[in-house]
Write a protein that holds these residues in place. Structure first.
Motif, mmCIF file in Angstrom:
data_model
loop_
_atom_site.group_PDB
_atom_site.id
_atom_site.type_symbol
_atom_site.label_atom_id
_atom_site.label_comp_id
_atom_site.label_asym_id
_atom_site.label_seq_id
_atom_site.Cartn_x
_atom_site.Cartn_y
_atom_site.Cartn_z
ATOM 1 N N LEU A 160 -1.196 -0.602 -3.140
ATOM 2 C CA LEU A 160 0.207 -0.982 -3.317
ATOM 3 C C LEU A 160 0.349 -2.484 -3.091
ATOM 4 N N ALA A 161 0.874 -3.178 -4.097
ATOM 5 C CA ALA A 161 0.912 -4.643 -4.021
ATOM 6 C C ALA A 161 2.344 -5.177 -4.067
ATOM 7 N N ASN A 162 3.320 -4.306 -4.207
ATOM 8 C CA ASN A 162 4.707 -4.757 -4.339
ATOM 9 C C ASN A 162 5.385 -4.702 -2.967
ATOM 10 N N GLU A 163 5.763 -5.888 -2.473
ATOM 11 C CA GLU A 163 6.248 -5.989 -1.095
ATOM 12 C C GLU A 163 7.567 -5.245 -0.885
ATOM 13 N N SER A 164 8.495 -5.341 -1.846
ATOM 14 C CA SER A 164 9.789 -4.672 -1.622
ATOM 15 C C SER A 164 9.622 -3.149 -1.663
ATOM 16 N N THR A 165 8.674 -2.662 -2.481
ATOM 17 C CA THR A 165 8.415 -1.213 -2.488
ATOM 18 C C THR A 165 7.801 -0.793 -1.157
ATOM 19 N N ARG A 166 6.873 -1.609 -0.643
ATOM 20 C CA ARG A 166 6.266 -1.286 0.657
ATOM 21 C C ARG A 166 7.359 -1.197 1.747
#
Ligand SMILES: Cc1cc2nc3c(=O)[nH]c(=O)nc-3n(C[C@H](O)[C@H](O)[C@H](O)COP(=O)(O)O)c2cc1C
Length: 186
Positions: A160-166
Protein backbone atom coordinates in the motif's frame (compact mmCIF):
# COMPACT_ATOMS: atom_id res chain seq x y z
CA UNK A 1 -3.83 -5.60 29.05
CA UNK A 2 -6.75 -7.53 27.52
CA UNK A 3 -5.90 -10.11 24.88
CA UNK A 4 -6.36 -8.94 21.28
CA UNK A 5 -9.70 -9.53 19.60
CA UNK A 6 -9.38 -12.16 16.85
CA UNK A 7 -10.69 -10.93 13.51
CA UNK A 8 -11.29 -13.39 10.65
CA UNK A 9 -10.65 -11.57 7.36
CA UNK A 10 -12.54 -12.92 4.32
CA UNK A 11 -11.37 -11.85 0.88
CA UNK A 12 -13.97 -11.89 -1.91
CA UNK A 13 -11.52 -12.46 -4.78
CA UNK A 14 -9.52 -15.63 -5.56
CA UNK A 15 -7.39 -13.93 -8.22
CA UNK A 16 -3.64 -14.33 -7.65
CA UNK A 17 -2.94 -10.66 -8.33
CA UNK A 18 -6.12 -9.44 -6.59
CA UNK A 19 -6.10 -5.80 -5.50
CA UNK A 20 -8.61 -6.71 -2.82
CA UNK A 21 -6.25 -9.28 -1.31
CA UNK A 22 -3.43 -6.73 -1.35
CA UNK A 23 -5.68 -4.38 0.60
CA UNK A 24 -6.60 -7.17 3.04
CA UNK A 25 -2.90 -7.92 3.61
CA UNK A 26 -2.26 -4.21 4.22
CA UNK A 27 -5.07 -4.21 6.78
CA UNK A 28 -3.53 -7.22 8.56
CA UNK A 29 -0.24 -5.33 8.82
CA UNK A 30 -1.89 -2.07 9.95
CA UNK A 31 -4.08 -3.58 12.66
CA UNK A 32 -3.65 -1.83 16.01
CA UNK A 33 -2.62 -3.88 19.08
CA UNK A 34 -6.18 -4.61 20.33
CA UNK A 35 -6.91 -6.46 17.07
CA UNK A 36 -5.32 -9.60 15.57
CA UNK A 37 -6.33 -9.94 11.91
CA UNK A 38 -5.82 -13.15 9.93
CA UNK A 39 -7.17 -14.13 6.53
CA UNK A 40 -9.42 -17.20 6.56
CA UNK A 41 -9.25 -18.72 3.06
CA UNK A 42 -12.50 -19.45 1.21
CA UNK A 43 -11.23 -20.69 -2.17
CA UNK A 44 -11.27 -24.39 -1.27
CA UNK A 45 -14.84 -24.40 -0.03
CA UNK A 46 -17.22 -26.49 -2.15
CA UNK A 47 -20.46 -24.89 -3.30
CA UNK A 48 -22.95 -25.17 -0.49
CA UNK A 49 -25.13 -28.26 -0.64
CA UNK A 50 -27.55 -29.07 2.15
CA UNK A 51 -27.11 -32.79 1.42
CA UNK A 52 -23.76 -32.67 3.27
CA UNK A 53 -25.24 -31.76 6.63
CA UNK A 54 -24.62 -34.65 8.97
CA UNK A 55 -21.19 -35.23 7.42
CA UNK A 56 -19.82 -31.98 6.01
CA UNK A 57 -16.60 -32.12 3.91
CA UNK A 58 -13.34 -31.37 5.76
CA UNK A 59 -12.84 -27.84 4.29
CA UNK A 60 -16.36 -26.95 5.42
CA UNK A 61 -15.71 -28.17 8.97
CA UNK A 62 -12.37 -26.31 9.10
CA UNK A 63 -13.96 -23.09 7.83
CA UNK A 64 -16.81 -23.21 10.33
CA UNK A 65 -14.31 -23.81 13.15
CA UNK A 66 -12.10 -20.91 12.02
CA UNK A 67 -15.07 -18.55 12.01
CA UNK A 68 -16.40 -19.85 15.32
CA UNK A 69 -12.96 -19.23 16.90
CA UNK A 70 -12.92 -15.57 15.87
CA UNK A 71 -14.42 -12.67 17.81
CA UNK A 72 -15.25 -10.68 14.71
CA UNK A 73 -15.26 -10.83 10.94
CA UNK A 74 -14.01 -8.34 8.37
CA UNK A 75 -15.14 -8.76 4.75
CA UNK A 76 -12.87 -7.22 2.13
CA UNK A 77 -14.50 -7.65 -1.24
CA UNK A 78 -14.69 -6.55 -4.83
CA UNK A 79 -18.06 -6.09 -6.51
CA UNK A 80 -19.29 -8.51 -9.17
CA UNK A 81 -22.26 -7.36 -11.22
CA UNK A 82 -23.20 -4.84 -8.54
CA UNK A 83 -23.29 -7.51 -5.83
CA UNK A 84 -21.20 -9.84 -3.64
CA UNK A 85 -18.92 -12.22 -5.63
CA UNK A 86 -20.37 -15.75 -5.60
CA UNK A 87 -17.32 -17.18 -3.84
CA UNK A 88 -17.88 -14.89 -0.86
CA UNK A 89 -21.64 -15.42 -0.77
CA UNK A 90 -20.93 -19.16 -0.78
CA UNK A 91 -18.64 -18.76 2.25
CA UNK A 92 -21.35 -16.80 4.05
CA UNK A 93 -23.87 -19.56 3.28
CA UNK A 94 -21.47 -22.34 4.32
CA UNK A 95 -20.83 -20.62 7.66
CA UNK A 96 -24.52 -20.10 8.29
CA UNK A 97 -25.52 -23.76 8.50
CA UNK A 98 -26.67 -26.18 9.87
CA UNK A 99 -29.75 -24.24 10.90
CA UNK A 100 -29.46 -22.98 14.46
CA UNK A 101 -25.67 -23.47 14.51
CA UNK A 102 -24.47 -20.53 12.45
CA UNK A 103 -20.74 -19.89 12.87
CA UNK A 104 -21.48 -16.17 12.47
CA UNK A 105 -23.51 -16.02 15.65
CA UNK A 106 -22.14 -13.66 18.30
CA UNK A 107 -19.61 -11.90 16.02
CA UNK A 108 -19.26 -8.25 15.24
CA UNK A 109 -18.60 -7.42 11.58
CA UNK A 110 -17.41 -4.85 9.10
CA UNK A 111 -17.08 -4.61 5.33
CA UNK A 112 -14.65 -2.84 3.04
CA UNK A 113 -15.51 -2.93 -0.66
CA UNK A 114 -12.91 -2.33 -3.35
CA UNK A 115 -13.16 -1.46 -7.04
CA UNK A 116 -10.85 -0.59 -9.91
CA UNK A 117 -13.17 2.25 -10.87
CA UNK A 118 -14.52 5.17 -8.91
CA UNK A 119 -17.64 3.66 -7.31
CA UNK A 120 -15.86 1.60 -4.64
CA UNK A 121 -18.15 -1.44 -4.76
CA UNK A 122 -21.18 0.19 -3.14
CA UNK A 123 -23.54 -2.53 -4.42
CA UNK A 124 -21.45 -5.39 -3.02
CA UNK A 125 -21.02 -3.55 0.28
CA UNK A 126 -24.74 -3.14 0.84
CA UNK A 127 -25.84 -6.54 -0.48
CA UNK A 128 -23.38 -8.08 1.97
CA UNK A 129 -24.85 -5.99 4.79
CA UNK A 130 -28.29 -7.37 3.92
CA UNK A 131 -27.14 -10.97 4.52
CA UNK A 132 -25.43 -10.03 7.77
CA UNK A 133 -28.63 -8.48 9.14
CA UNK A 134 -30.33 -11.86 8.71
CA UNK A 135 -27.33 -13.63 10.30
CA UNK A 136 -27.55 -11.27 13.30
CA UNK A 137 -24.02 -9.93 12.84
CA UNK A 138 -23.97 -6.27 13.92
CA UNK A 139 -22.00 -4.44 11.22
CA UNK A 140 -19.92 -1.31 11.74
CA UNK A 141 -21.87 1.52 10.13
CA UNK A 142 -19.40 4.42 10.20
CA UNK A 143 -16.98 4.99 8.70
CA UNK A 144 -18.26 3.37 5.53
CA UNK A 145 -15.43 2.02 3.37
CA UNK A 146 -15.72 2.15 -0.41
CA UNK A 147 -12.18 1.98 -1.79
CA UNK A 148 -12.03 3.04 -5.46
CA UNK A 149 -9.21 3.16 -8.05
CA UNK A 150 -7.55 0.13 -6.42
CA UNK A 151 -4.65 -0.28 -8.92
CA UNK A 152 -3.40 3.22 -8.11
CA UNK A 153 -3.02 2.53 -4.38
CA UNK A 154 -0.11 0.08 -4.44
CA UNK A 155 3.55 0.21 -5.41
CA UNK A 156 5.17 -2.22 -7.86
CA UNK A 157 5.82 -4.72 -5.02
CA UNK A 158 2.11 -4.70 -4.09
CA UNK A 159 2.52 -2.69 -0.87
CA UNK A 160 0.00 0.00 0.00
CA UNK A 161 1.60 3.24 -1.16
CA UNK A 162 -1.23 5.77 -0.86
CA UNK A 163 -0.86 7.76 2.36
CA UNK A 164 -4.44 9.03 2.65
CA UNK A 165 -5.78 5.49 2.13
CA UNK A 166 -3.41 4.21 4.82
CA UNK A 167 -4.64 6.91 7.25
CA UNK A 168 -8.26 6.10 6.39
CA UNK A 169 -7.73 2.37 6.96
CA UNK A 170 -6.08 3.10 10.30
CA UNK A 171 -9.10 5.17 11.38
CA UNK A 172 -11.39 2.43 10.09
CA UNK A 173 -9.58 -0.24 12.13
CA UNK A 174 -9.67 1.92 15.27
CA UNK A 175 -13.42 2.39 14.81
CA UNK A 176 -13.87 -1.33 14.18
CA UNK A 177 -11.93 -2.18 17.36
CA UNK A 178 -14.21 0.13 19.36
CA UNK A 179 -17.24 -1.37 17.61
CA UNK A 180 -16.20 -4.94 18.53
CA UNK A 181 -15.92 -3.95 22.21
CA UNK A 182 -19.32 -2.24 22.09
CA UNK A 183 -21.22 -4.86 20.09
CA UNK A 184 -19.66 -7.90 21.77
CA UNK A 185 -18.42 -6.89 25.24
CA UNK A 186 -15.89 -9.26 26.83
C1 LIG B 1 -17.73 -11.21 -13.13
C2 LIG B 1 -17.25 -9.80 -12.86
C3 LIG B 1 -18.15 -8.81 -12.56
C4 LIG B 1 -17.71 -7.52 -12.24
N1 LIG B 1 -18.61 -6.58 -11.87
C5 LIG B 1 -18.18 -5.40 -11.39
C6 LIG B 1 -19.09 -4.49 -10.79
O1 LIG B 1 -20.29 -4.71 -10.70
N2 LIG B 1 -18.58 -3.33 -10.28
C7 LIG B 1 -17.24 -3.04 -10.34
O2 LIG B 1 -16.84 -2.00 -9.83
N3 LIG B 1 -16.36 -3.89 -10.92
C8 LIG B 1 -16.80 -5.07 -11.40
N4 LIG B 1 -15.89 -5.95 -11.94
C9 LIG B 1 -14.48 -5.59 -12.03
C10 LIG B 1 -13.76 -5.91 -10.74
O3 LIG B 1 -13.97 -4.86 -9.81
C11 LIG B 1 -12.27 -6.05 -11.02
O4 LIG B 1 -12.09 -7.20 -11.82
C12 LIG B 1 -11.46 -6.14 -9.77
O5 LIG B 1 -10.11 -5.99 -10.07
C13 LIG B 1 -11.71 -7.42 -9.02
O6 LIG B 1 -11.07 -7.39 -7.79
P1 LIG B 1 -9.64 -8.07 -7.55
O7 LIG B 1 -8.60 -7.21 -8.22
O8 LIG B 1 -9.49 -8.07 -6.06
O9 LIG B 1 -9.70 -9.47 -8.12
C14 LIG B 1 -16.32 -7.23 -12.27
C15 LIG B 1 -15.41 -8.25 -12.60
C16 LIG B 1 -15.86 -9.52 -12.88
C17 LIG B 1 -14.85 -10.61 -13.16
Amino acid sequence: MDSPRKVAVLVGSLRRASWTRKLALALCALAPAPLALAIVEIGELPLYNEDWEGEPPAPVRAFRQAIAAADAVLFVTPEYNRSVPGVLKNAIDVGSRPAGQSAWRGKAGAVISVSRGALGGFGANHHLRQSMVFLDVPMLQMPEAYIGHSPSLFDERGALANESTREFLQRFLDAFGAWIERATPR
